[in-house]
Design a protein around this motif. Structure first.
Motif, PDB file in Angstrom:
ATOM      1  N   THR A 186      -2.754  -1.219  11.150  1.00  0.00           N
ATOM      2  CA  THR A 186      -3.445  -1.644  12.364  1.00  0.00           C
ATOM      3  C   THR A 186      -3.107  -3.088  12.698  1.00  0.00           C
ATOM      4  OG1 THR A 186      -5.409  -2.526  11.264  1.00  0.00           O
ATOM      5  CG2 THR A 186      -5.380  -0.147  11.727  1.00  0.00           C
ATOM      6  N   PRO A 187      -3.288  -3.488  13.945  1.00  0.00           N
ATOM      7  CA  PRO A 187      -3.054  -4.885  14.323  1.00  0.00           C
ATOM      8  C   PRO A 187      -4.077  -5.844  13.735  1.00  0.00           C
ATOM      9  CG  PRO A 187      -2.960  -3.446  16.247  1.00  0.00           C
ATOM     10  CD  PRO A 187      -3.540  -2.655  15.123  1.00  0.00           C
ATOM     11  N   TRP A 188      -5.119  -5.323  13.081  1.00  0.00           N
ATOM     12  CA  TRP A 188      -6.105  -6.206  12.463  1.00  0.00           C
ATOM     13  C   TRP A 188      -5.957  -6.225  10.936  1.00  0.00           C
ATOM     14  CZ3 TRP A 188      -6.988  -2.273  15.836  1.00  0.00           C
ATOM     15  CH2 TRP A 188      -7.467  -1.062  15.335  1.00  0.00           C
ATOM     16  N   GLY A 189      -4.841  -5.742  10.422  1.00  0.00           N
ATOM     17  CA  GLY A 189      -4.505  -5.935   9.030  1.00  0.00           C
ATOM     18  C   GLY A 189      -5.078  -4.947   8.050  1.00  0.00           C
ATOM     19  N   THR A 190      -5.199  -3.677   8.454  1.00  0.00           N
ATOM     20  CA  THR A 190      -5.627  -2.639   7.529  1.00  0.00           C
ATOM     21  C   THR A 190      -4.571  -1.550   7.450  1.00  0.00           C
ATOM     22  OG1 THR A 190      -6.864  -1.514   9.293  1.00  0.00           O
ATOM     23  CG2 THR A 190      -8.084  -3.057   7.885  1.00  0.00           C
ATOM     24  N   TYR A 191      -4.676  -0.751   6.424  1.00  0.00           N
ATOM     25  CA  TYR A 191      -3.710   0.306   6.136  1.00  0.00           C
ATOM     26  C   TYR A 191      -4.269   1.650   6.580  1.00  0.00           C
ATOM     27  CZ  TYR A 191      -0.428   3.140   3.332  1.00  0.00           C
ATOM     28  OH  TYR A 191       0.539   4.025   2.907  1.00  0.00           O
ATOM     29  N   LEU A 192      -3.421   2.484   7.123  1.00  0.00           N
ATOM     30  CA  LEU A 192      -3.793   3.835   7.526  1.00  0.00           C
ATOM     31  C   LEU A 192      -3.011   4.831   6.682  1.00  0.00           C
ATOM     32  CD1 LEU A 192      -3.800   3.452  11.418  1.00  0.00           C
ATOM     33  CD2 LEU A 192      -5.735   3.194   9.842  1.00  0.00           C
TER      34      LEU A 192
ATOM     35  N   CYS B  12       0.872  -1.176   0.000  1.00  0.00           N
ATOM     36  CA  CYS B  12       0.000   0.000   0.000  1.00  0.00           C
ATOM     37  C   CYS B  12       0.905   1.220   0.000  1.00  0.00           C
ATOM     38  CB  CYS B  12      -0.904   0.005   1.232  1.00  0.00           C
ATOM     39  SG  CYS B  12      -2.221  -1.209   1.166  1.00  0.00           S
ATOM     40  N   VAL B  13       0.770   2.053  -1.015  1.00  0.00           N
ATOM     41  CA  VAL B  13       1.691   3.174  -1.210  1.00  0.00           C
ATOM     42  C   VAL B  13       0.921   4.479  -1.295  1.00  0.00           C
ATOM     43  CG1 VAL B  13       3.560   4.102  -2.630  1.00  0.00           C
ATOM     44  CG2 VAL B  13       3.202   1.620  -2.524  1.00  0.00           C
ATOM     45  N   ASN B  14       1.316   5.450  -0.488  1.00  0.00           N
ATOM     46  CA  ASN B  14       0.735   6.795  -0.554  1.00  0.00           C
ATOM     47  C   ASN B  14       1.270   7.565  -1.758  1.00  0.00           C
ATOM     48  OD1 ASN B  14      -0.626   6.388   1.824  1.00  0.00           O
ATOM     49  ND2 ASN B  14       0.719   7.654   3.081  1.00  0.00           N
ATOM     50  N   HIS B  15       0.450   8.479  -2.269  1.00  0.00           N
ATOM     51  CA  HIS B  15       0.892   9.419  -3.300  1.00  0.00           C
ATOM     52  C   HIS B  15       0.574  10.821  -2.805  1.00  0.00           C
ATOM     53  CE1 HIS B  15       1.729   6.071  -5.893  1.00  0.00           C
ATOM     54  NE2 HIS B  15       0.525   5.597  -5.640  1.00  0.00           N
ATOM     55  N   GLU B  16       1.619  11.513  -2.391  1.00  0.00           N
ATOM     56  CA  GLU B  16       1.403  12.737  -1.633  1.00  0.00           C
ATOM     57  C   GLU B  16       0.852  13.885  -2.465  1.00  0.00           C
ATOM     58  OE1 GLU B  16       3.730  15.698   1.459  1.00  0.00           O
ATOM     59  OE2 GLU B  16       4.852  14.244   0.286  1.00  0.00           O
ATOM     60  N   TYR B  17       1.467  14.163  -3.584  1.00  0.00           N
ATOM     61  CA  TYR B  17       1.013  15.303  -4.368  1.00  0.00           C
ATOM     62  C   TYR B  17       1.418  15.115  -5.819  1.00  0.00           C
ATOM     63  CZ  TYR B  17       5.765  17.352  -4.397  1.00  0.00           C
ATOM     64  OH  TYR B  17       7.110  17.584  -4.580  1.00  0.00           O
ATOM     65  N   THR B  18       1.108  16.074  -6.669  1.00  0.00           N
ATOM     66  CA  THR B  18       1.471  16.014  -8.077  1.00  0.00           C
ATOM     67  C   THR B  18       2.268  17.245  -8.463  1.00  0.00           C
ATOM     68  OG1 THR B  18      -0.684  16.984  -8.649  1.00  0.00           O
ATOM     69  CG2 THR B  18      -0.474  14.586  -8.803  1.00  0.00           C
ATOM     70  N   GLN B  19       3.163  17.056  -9.397  1.00  0.00           N
ATOM     71  CA  GLN B  19       3.904  18.167  -9.979  1.00  0.00           C
ATOM     72  C   GLN B  19       3.278  18.445 -11.333  1.00  0.00           C
ATOM     73  OE1 GLN B  19       8.111  17.683  -9.897  1.00  0.00           O
ATOM     74  NE2 GLN B  19       8.504  19.311 -11.389  1.00  0.00           N
ATOM     75  N   GLU B  20       2.465  19.469 -11.417  1.00  0.00           N
ATOM     76  CA  GLU B  20       1.627  19.694 -12.586  1.00  0.00           C
ATOM     77  C   GLU B  20       2.429  19.898 -13.869  1.00  0.00           C
ATOM     78  OE1 GLU B  20      -1.976  19.531 -11.984  1.00  0.00           O
ATOM     79  OE2 GLU B  20      -0.911  18.680 -10.279  1.00  0.00           O
ATOM     80  N   SER B  21       3.602  20.494 -13.771  1.00  0.00           N
ATOM     81  CA  SER B  21       4.409  20.743 -14.965  1.00  0.00           C
ATOM     82  C   SER B  21       4.942  19.461 -15.573  1.00  0.00           C
ATOM     83  CB  SER B  21       5.581  21.675 -14.632  1.00  0.00           C
ATOM     84  OG  SER B  21       6.418  21.085 -13.649  1.00  0.00           O
ATOM     85  N   ILE B  22       5.049  18.404 -14.771  1.00  0.00           N
ATOM     86  CA  ILE B  22       5.527  17.107 -15.247  1.00  0.00           C
ATOM     87  C   ILE B  22       4.363  16.170 -15.545  1.00  0.00           C
ATOM     88  CG2 ILE B  22       6.936  15.092 -14.652  1.00  0.00           C
ATOM     89  CD1 ILE B  22       8.576  17.592 -15.031  1.00  0.00           C
ATOM     90  N   LEU B  23       3.279  16.305 -14.788  1.00  0.00           N
ATOM     91  CA  LEU B  23       2.126  15.408 -14.917  1.00  0.00           C
ATOM     92  C   LEU B  23       1.434  15.548 -16.273  1.00  0.00           C
ATOM     93  CD1 LEU B  23       0.120  13.432 -13.459  1.00  0.00           C
ATOM     94  CD2 LEU B  23      -1.165  15.477 -12.787  1.00  0.00           C
TER      95      LEU B  23
END
Length: 719
Positions: A288-294, A177-188
């Motif tokens: 979490t200890p019950w196997g979910t992503y935060l 599970c990977v976060n994507h923090e923000y976008t660089q509009e000039s490259i996107l």
């Protein structure tokens, strides 16, 4: 974070009826049980299906943990910094010590779900394509093992039915599970952001959020599955459920707009306060200890703006209250450059002023159920969330430690009301909806208090602007101002030392990345009435934040009294002050024992007691960074405070996100915003990474996940 451009769910938990790993172990002979050891701390326990894992199963051969101190040692020699040569850094590479290999695993634009198209180097693909591709600017992440009991539609091999094969399945096959923090509009976008259009805004929104990627070790290589049944993108438009004490509150009843195919917009209907749409600026993370992503929403304020309109009043909510809240959280007319509000009225903070209240939360995602709806857990408070580190104490009390990443903000702890039930997954499903949110006060004598943010406590009553507990949580910053919490130098990631080898303390670390306003004039502090603009105060130095003009940052740590997460008092010290030893100014030298670094950010303990530290500064090797160079990842001994540089990075990027397989033999890190000095006309002006590392076509820099292995197959960082 940062870079130059920043400042359906029932929470199902895989209903497999397969036997648990402990069941398997219990029927093995004693000699075969010795194949496994488990981490002494339940803090590291994750329940996946019926399998207790969480990156915590270690082979006896993996590392010789020193029982007296609970630390396995640092087994590599430091590498040199990546310094500037001419107008660029010497190496446009991820570099690691001799005997290690770093390879790109998956990069922005790679297809991760069935039907996802291949990335094009000219960035011409649209939002529909991006919704099935790995998102932009990867950040925090976690590895969730896949076992025979939760691999959809696959046959369990005879090897997997053995204990060793059962464990190997979890070690060699998993979900990132990977976060994507923000976008660089000039490259996107192939032609940059301007002129702004709803098509460009939708693509930017699709590149935000979270990716769920299936990965596996195939021979000696780690690869991702572009057609995985688990492959999933959670974006800035994904429908989510709001739960906890603030759910349904009038402050969460914003408007939902519909943009028609012809470009016209309906007037918007009000949400019910139990529904939100999307997650943005997903920086650090937890599990979490019950196997979910935060996933944690950090600088969400920057997506909102306005075109100079007057505030549209909301019945029953005073305009002054709305505007004061926007000021405290840093909302402005122009936002942070994304310009979403110019094409998507949902993000206009004047005509839809309550929408921002649906951001700033910790979001829970079930990686094993691609059809599940993410949940925004309001009991954990609303601020610029950075990290949510779980700890389970010896009595199965559960707590999460969090930072608010902005200058002069606070450190928080959430303690669940209900204890963890390791044998009943359903009993833990909504553990995050009930509990007490605390904020930290660090006393100058090395002690501290956790102050409860509970409605009815002094300062948190109707006469102070808090009608109920929902408002305390929606206005978490203002509540912390009222109770006199300690203003910190940008609290970022938290990490908890494993309780192994006889080490029993609950010891929590937090990176304080920097604060150039600390100790400067004119002196000011956050007003108790919550009227201070975000990040604008100039607090005096104190023992927990001891340096004026704190450019390089530091790491603080504390131990909970009584070795329980329910403690309301603690003791603390400073682990180190970052800096450059060659500087003559006392506030810039630092006191690191070993390799210098600047702006500590990402922070993580492996299961063998090593502390890994990632940095986030300009990354260009100029000015204050001339002797430090690129951003780095270092390893530290929590006993001696020795620091060794393990990894250096390409130009203009941040090193962030860290996790590993359960045996510690494969580590995953993220390179975010490489070459962000590039622009639409010349994207590779300062970096062509990861093409420079041998991955993918050249054309524009791409954020990516890197897998690090030891050539001899050993534990990363081990002796």
């Amino acid at each position: 974070m940062k870079g130059r451009f920043h400042p359906k769910n029932n929470v199902s938990l895989n209903p497999s009826t397969n036997e648990s790993i402990r069941d398997v172990i219990d029927r093995m002979s004693v000699s075969r049980r010795r194949f496994l050891i488990t981490a002494a701390s339940t803090a590291a326990l994750t329940v996946v299906g019926d399998i207790s894992i969480g990156g915590l199963i270690q082979t006896v051969e993996a590392s010789n943990i020193r029982k007296s101190k609970g630390f396995a040692g640092i087994g590599f020699k430091s590498i040199p910094p990546n310094l500037r040569v001419g107008d660029k850094l010497e190496k446009d590479l991820v570099s690691v010590p001799r005997g290690y290999t770093a390879k790109v695993l998956v990069a922005w634009g790679d297809p991760i779900a069935s039907g996802g198209p291949t990335w094009l180097a000219n960035a011409s693909q649209d939002a529909a394509a991006q919704e099935k591709q790995f998102g932009m600017h990867a950040d925090g992440m976690h590895y969730f093992p896949l076992s025979p009991g939760n691999v959809v539609g696959r046959t369990v091999s005879s090897q997997a039915r053995s204990l060793r094969g059962f464990i190997n399945q979890q070690i060699n096959n998993g979900l990132l599970c990977v976060n994507h923090e923000y976008t660089q509009e000039s490259i996107l976008h192939s032609d940059g952001l301007d002129p702004v259009s709803i098509a460009k805004v939708r693509k930017s929104q699709a590149a935000h959020g979270v990716s769920v990627v299936e990965i596996s070790r195939q021979g000696k290589e780690w690869k991702y599955n572009p057609n995985s049944p688990y492959g999933r993108r959670i974006t800035a438009n994904t429908e989510m459920r709001i739960s906890g004490p603030a759910a349904g509150d009038p402050l969460l009843k914003s408007k939902k707009f519909n943009i028609r195919p012809d470009g016209s917009v309906d007037t918007g209907r009000f949400n019910d306060g139990y529904t939100a749409y999307g997650t943005v600026n997903n920086c650090a993370n937890g599990y979490t200890p019950w196997g979910t992503y935060l996933t944690c929403e950090e600088n969400w304020n920057g997506y909102f703006g306005n075109n100079g309109e007057a505030l549209v009043s909301t019945p029953g909510i005073p305009d002054a209250e709305v505007l004061a809240g926007q000021n405290r959280y840093g909302l402005s007319a122009s936002g942070a450059g994304y310009k979403w509000y110019q094409a998507d009225p949902r993000f206009n903070n004047r005509t839809n002023p309550l929408e921002s209240h649906s951001f700033g939360w910790v979001v829970e995602i079930d990686p094993y159920d691609p059809q599940s709806k993410p949940v925004k857990r309001t009991a954990l408070g609303r601020f610029k969330h950075e990290s949510a580190q779980v700890v389970v104490d010896d009595r199965n009390n559960v707590a999460f430690y969090m930072g608010d990443d902005e200058r002069n903000e606070y450190i928080y702890k959430f303690v669940c009301s209900q204890r963890l039930n390791p044998g009943n997954r359903n009993a833990n499903r909504d553990l995050l909806d009930n509990g007490v949110l605390y904020v930290a006060k660090f006393n100058d004598n090395g002690t501290g208090q956790w102050i409860p943010l509970v409605h009815g406590q002094p300062g948190l009553r109707a006469e102070n602007g808090f009608k109920n507990q929902a408002e305390v949580l929606i206005k978490t910053r203002e509540a912390a101002d009222r109770v006199g919490a300690t203003m910190m130098d940008r609290p970022e990631w938290t990490a908890v030392r494993p309780r192994i080898g006889g080490y029993k303390e609950i010891e929590v670390y937090c990176t304080l990345t920097n604060n150039t306003r600390r100790g400067t004039t004119p002196v000011s502090v956050n007003n108790a009435d919550g009227s201070t603009g975000a990040g604008s105060a100039r607090p005096p130095v104190d023992n927990a934040n001891p340096r004026p003009d704190n450019r390089y940052g530091h790491i603080i740590r504390w131990r909970e009294d009584g070795r329980t997460v329910t403690a309301t008092t603690f003791t603390w010290d400073i682990f180190f002050e970052a800096g450059d030893k060659t500087r003559t100014e006392s506030n810039l030298q630092g006191n690191i024992k070993g390799d210098d670094l600047s702006s500590p950010d990402g922070l993580w303990f492996d299961d063998f007691g090593r502390l890994w530290i990632q940095t986030d500064h300009a990354g260009d090797g100029t000015g204050d960074l001339v002797n430090i160079g690129s951003n780095t990842m270092s390893c530290a001994d929590p006993n001696t405070k020795q620091v060794r540089r393990f990894l250096t990075s390409p130009t203009d990027c941040e090193v962030t996100g860290i996790t590993s397989t359960p045996d510690g033999k494969a580590m995953f890190i993220n390179i975010q915003h490489p070459g962000d000095s590039g622009d639409t006309l010349n994207p590779t002006k300062t970096s062509d990474w990861p093409a420079s590392q041998g991955y993918g076509p050249s054309g524009r820099p791409r954020s990516a996940t890197v897998v690090i292995t030891r050539n001899d197959g050993g534990v990363i960082g081990g002796m």
